[in-house]
Design a protein around this motif. Structure first.
Motif: not given
Length: 281
Positions: A222-223, A226, A233
């Motif tokens: 996710l990091l 994003s 995110a």
């Protein structure tokens, strides 16, 4: 989706404490100023809005005893102090005539700020003035200095890193603004707090299966996708949730955060948004 809740992570709390200190300090001949610096969509405006909400009065602004310690406006798209004064007066419910002089506008702002005991003026997207000539920028920055001194208010600016170069064009202005940095998140130093923030948003996603987000891989993916930007995110998490609801899966797992799946649900990473989508991935 429910409205995204405020999450008081360590850096945000520290920044808000610095801003709170400006509200508590007495009026000074040379008020202290701050500039919040961070990449676009990394949470600057969220912190500022939460700070304003905390200090917003419970009663009507026209009540005789109302105090409004914090006023926030959007910086005009060009370095124009008259337009800035107009935006401030509009926010205060005292919009002026287009023909009113800048001197008159400033005098009225000073009177209203004194009546409302305003301590802090926030200028979001202060980097907007970078589109103007150097001469106009300097004139605008001098107007800010005069506004702070005349009205006895501290000024908090917010913008992307180029705001530091804009302020550096006038050392006497630069020295008045203490920078507070909001860096991108990275998996080596801040993955734990990042995971806590993302997990705290789960209820707002309205998924039927409240399956906890778990595993370092989930949060690292996710990091990465994003690009370390908090707002991105959160947006990606919402897009994944919408897809999970639409397909009936009703949960988000690490296997959903892959290039192939993100391409399928039309996620485009921030750095690729100016490129042709056919060239992505």
């Amino acid at each position: 989706m429910k409205q995204t809740p405020w999450v008081g992570y360590d850096r945000a709390v520290m920044i808000r404490q610095e801003m709170d200190a400006l509200v508590r300090q007495p009026r000074l001949p040379r008020p202290s100023n701050l500039v919040l610096v961070g990449d676009s969509n990394n949470g600057k405006s969220t912190i500022l809005r939460n700070f304003c909400k905390k200090h917003f009065p419970q009663n009507q602004l026209n009540s005789p005893n109302t105090k409004l310690p914090v006023v926030m406006v959007q910086t005009p798209p060009h370095a124009n102090e008259g337009r800035l004064y107009y935006e401030i007066l509009t926010e205060l419910g005292a919009a002026s005539s287009p023909n009113e002089s800048e001197t008159s506008k400033l005098a009225r702002i000073k009177l209203i700020f004194e009546h409302l005991d305003t301590k802090v003026l926030i200028l979001d997207d202060l980097f907007n003035i970078g589109s103007s000539t150097i001469a106009l920028r300097r004139r605008f920055l001098n107007a800010l200095r005069n506004l702070g001194n005349e009205c006895g208010v501290s000024i908090i600016g917010a913008g992307t890193p180029e705001i530091l170069n804009i302020l550096a064009s006038d050392p006497s202005i630069q020295n008045r603004f203490k920078p507070l940095f909001l860096p991108r998140w990275n998996k080596d130093e801040s993955i734990g707090e990042f995971a806590r923030i993302m997990s705290s948003l789960q209820e707002s996603l309205m998924l039927k299966e409240q399956k906890p987000f778990k595993g370092r891989e989930f949060f690292e993916r996710l990091l990465v996708f994003s690009e370390g930007l908090l707002g991105e995110a959160i947006a990606l998490l919402h897009l994944l949730a919408e897809n999970a609801i639409r397909t009936g899966k009703e949960c988000i797992e690490a296997e959903d955060i892959t290039r192939e799946h993100l391409k399928k649900i039309n996620w485009v990473s921030p750095k690729d948004r100016s490129r042709h989508t056919g060239d992505l991935y």
